[in-house]
Write a protein that holds these residues in place. Structure first.
Motif, PDB file in Angstrom:
ATOM      1  N   GLU A  58       0.816  -1.173   0.109  1.00  0.00           N
ATOM      2  CA  GLU A  58       0.108   0.003   0.083  1.00  0.00           C
ATOM      3  C   GLU A  58       0.769   1.198  -0.004  1.00  0.00           C
ATOM      4  O   GLU A  58       0.349   2.271  -0.614  1.00  0.00           O
ATOM      5  N   GLU A  59       1.959   1.227   0.695  1.00  0.00           N
ATOM      6  CA  GLU A  59       2.950   2.421   0.710  1.00  0.00           C
ATOM      7  C   GLU A  59       3.386   2.479  -0.622  1.00  0.00           C
ATOM      8  O   GLU A  59       3.728   3.773  -1.092  1.00  0.00           O
ATOM      9  N   LEU A  60       4.005   1.391  -1.327  1.00  0.00           N
ATOM     10  CA  LEU A  60       4.641   1.463  -2.664  1.00  0.00           C
ATOM     11  C   LEU A  60       3.379   2.317  -3.539  1.00  0.00           C
ATOM     12  O   LEU A  60       3.878   2.907  -4.460  1.00  0.00           O
ATOM     13  N   LEU A  61       2.215   1.754  -3.406  1.00  0.00           N
ATOM     14  CA  LEU A  61       1.216   2.123  -4.369  1.00  0.00           C
ATOM     15  C   LEU A  61       0.915   3.772  -4.363  1.00  0.00           C
ATOM     16  O   LEU A  61       0.884   4.491  -5.040  1.00  0.00           O
ATOM     17  N   GLU A  62       0.966   3.985  -3.102  1.00  0.00           N
ATOM     18  CA  GLU A  62       0.682   5.479  -2.569  1.00  0.00           C
ATOM     19  C   GLU A  62       1.941   6.531  -3.316  1.00  0.00           C
ATOM     20  O   GLU A  62       1.690   7.451  -3.625  1.00  0.00           O
ATOM     21  N   GLU A  63       3.067   5.883  -2.850  1.00  0.00           N
ATOM     22  CA  GLU A  63       4.111   6.656  -3.521  1.00  0.00           C
ATOM     23  C   GLU A  63       4.344   6.729  -5.056  1.00  0.00           C
ATOM     24  O   GLU A  63       4.439   7.952  -5.562  1.00  0.00           O
ATOM     25  N   ARG A  64       3.855   5.602  -5.780  1.00  0.00           N
ATOM     26  CA  ARG A  64       3.570   5.453  -7.295  1.00  0.00           C
ATOM     27  C   ARG A  64       2.760   6.596  -7.626  1.00  0.00           C
ATOM     28  O   ARG A  64       2.603   7.296  -8.663  1.00  0.00           O
ATOM     29  N   LEU A  65       1.384   6.631  -7.186  1.00  0.00           N
ATOM     30  CA  LEU A  65       0.260   7.388  -7.258  1.00  0.00           C
ATOM     31  C   LEU A  65       0.820   8.802  -7.286  1.00  0.00           C
ATOM     32  O   LEU A  65       0.414   9.703  -7.939  1.00  0.00           O
ATOM     33  N   THR A  66       1.326   9.283  -6.325  1.00  0.00           N
ATOM     34  CA  THR A  66       1.782  10.385  -5.926  1.00  0.00           C
ATOM     35  C   THR A  66       2.671  10.879  -7.220  1.00  0.00           C
ATOM     36  O   THR A  66       2.393  12.048  -7.435  1.00  0.00           O
ATOM     37  N   TYR A  67       3.672  10.303  -7.639  1.00  0.00           N
ATOM     38  CA  TYR A  67       4.510  10.396  -8.619  1.00  0.00           C
ATOM     39  C   TYR A  67       4.028  10.785  -9.889  1.00  0.00           C
ATOM     40  O   TYR A  67       4.034  11.849 -10.499  1.00  0.00           O
ATOM     41  N   LEU A  68       2.783   9.777 -10.087  1.00  0.00           N
ATOM     42  CA  LEU A  68       2.045   9.791 -11.382  1.00  0.00           C
ATOM     43  C   LEU A  68       1.261  11.120 -11.266  1.00  0.00           C
ATOM     44  O   LEU A  68       1.036  11.896 -12.253  1.00  0.00           O
ATOM     45  N   ARG A  69       0.508  11.530 -10.254  1.00  0.00           N
ATOM     46  CA  ARG A  69      -0.105  12.498 -10.216  1.00  0.00           C
ATOM     47  C   ARG A  69       0.552  14.043 -10.276  1.00  0.00           C
ATOM     48  O   ARG A  69       0.241  14.950 -10.980  1.00  0.00           O
ATOM     49  N   SER A  70       2.025  13.979  -9.689  1.00  0.00           N
ATOM     50  CA  SER A  70       2.573  15.254 -10.006  1.00  0.00           C
ATOM     51  C   SER A  70       3.140  15.467 -11.274  1.00  0.00           C
ATOM     52  O   SER A  70       3.262  16.584 -11.849  1.00  0.00           O
ATOM     53  N   ARG A  71       3.242  14.289 -12.119  1.00  0.00           N
ATOM     54  CA  ARG A  71       3.815  14.429 -13.587  1.00  0.00           C
ATOM     55  C   ARG A  71       2.545  14.893 -14.621  1.00  0.00           C
ATOM     56  O   ARG A  71       2.645  15.282 -15.665  1.00  0.00           O
ATOM     57  N   ARG A  72       1.112  14.729 -14.015  1.00  0.00           N
ATOM     58  CA  ARG A  72      -0.145  14.724 -14.842  1.00  0.00           C
ATOM     59  C   ARG A  72       0.073  16.022 -15.426  1.00  0.00           C
ATOM     60  O   ARG A  72      -0.341  15.926 -16.737  1.00  0.00           O
ATOM     61  N   GLY A  73       0.170  17.123 -14.887  1.00  0.00           N
ATOM     62  CA  GLY A  73      -0.116  18.557 -15.405  1.00  0.00           C
ATOM     63  C   GLY A  73       1.144  19.236 -16.026  1.00  0.00           C
ATOM     64  O   GLY A  73       1.144  20.075 -16.652  1.00  0.00           O
ATOM     65  N   THR A  74       2.211  18.379 -15.884  1.00  0.00           N
ATOM     66  CA  THR A  74       3.351  19.124 -16.492  1.00  0.00           C
ATOM     67  C   THR A  74       3.613  18.843 -18.070  1.00  0.00           C
ATOM     68  O   THR A  74       4.585  19.885 -18.838  1.00  0.00           O
ATOM     69  N   GLY A  75       3.155  18.204 -18.642  1.00  0.00           N
ATOM     70  CA  GLY A  75       3.380  18.103 -20.102  1.00  0.00           C
ATOM     71  C   GLY A  75       4.969  17.177 -20.183  1.00  0.00           C
ATOM     72  O   GLY A  75       5.176  16.867 -21.420  1.00  0.00           O
ATOM     73  N   GLU A  76       5.596  16.430 -19.208  1.00  0.00           N
ATOM     74  CA  GLU A  76       6.710  15.839 -19.417  1.00  0.00           C
ATOM     75  C   GLU A  76       6.254  14.431 -19.624  1.00  0.00           C
ATOM     76  O   GLU A  76       5.328  14.073 -19.117  1.00  0.00           O
TER      77      GLU A  76
END
Length: 81
Positions: A58-76
């Motif tokens: 669950e901790e790994l999933l949350e870390e990965r989701l946070t990373y993906l959400r942070s990338r979502r709006g940057t266009g990178e």
């Protein structure tokens, strides 16, 4: 299925009509088949739980989701063309 009188009849075989497993009958009673040596197939989830606890997953999933959400709006790192 009919077997030769001289042959040893197998306890199970594949049905030629439907493909399911057929079981030898003695009278009206099916023969008890020993399946203790058959390995139960493991899923990916089962193998994950052998290596990590549910809390770690669950901790790994949350870390990965946070990373993906942070990338979502940057266009990178856009996926695809």
């Amino acid at each position: 299925m009919v077997f030769s009188a001289e042959a040893d009849a197998p306890q199970t075989w594949e049905c030629k009509h439907c493909g399911h497993e057929a079981t030898l009958l003695v009278g009206d009673t099916p023969v008890e088949v020993d399946r203790s040596d058959v390995k139960v197939p493991r899923s990916h989830w089962d193998m994950l739980l052998e290596r990590r606890t549910r809390d770690e997953l669950e901790e790994l999933l949350e870390e990965r989701l946070t990373y993906l959400r942070s990338r979502r709006g940057t266009g990178e790192h856009k996926i695809g063309a």
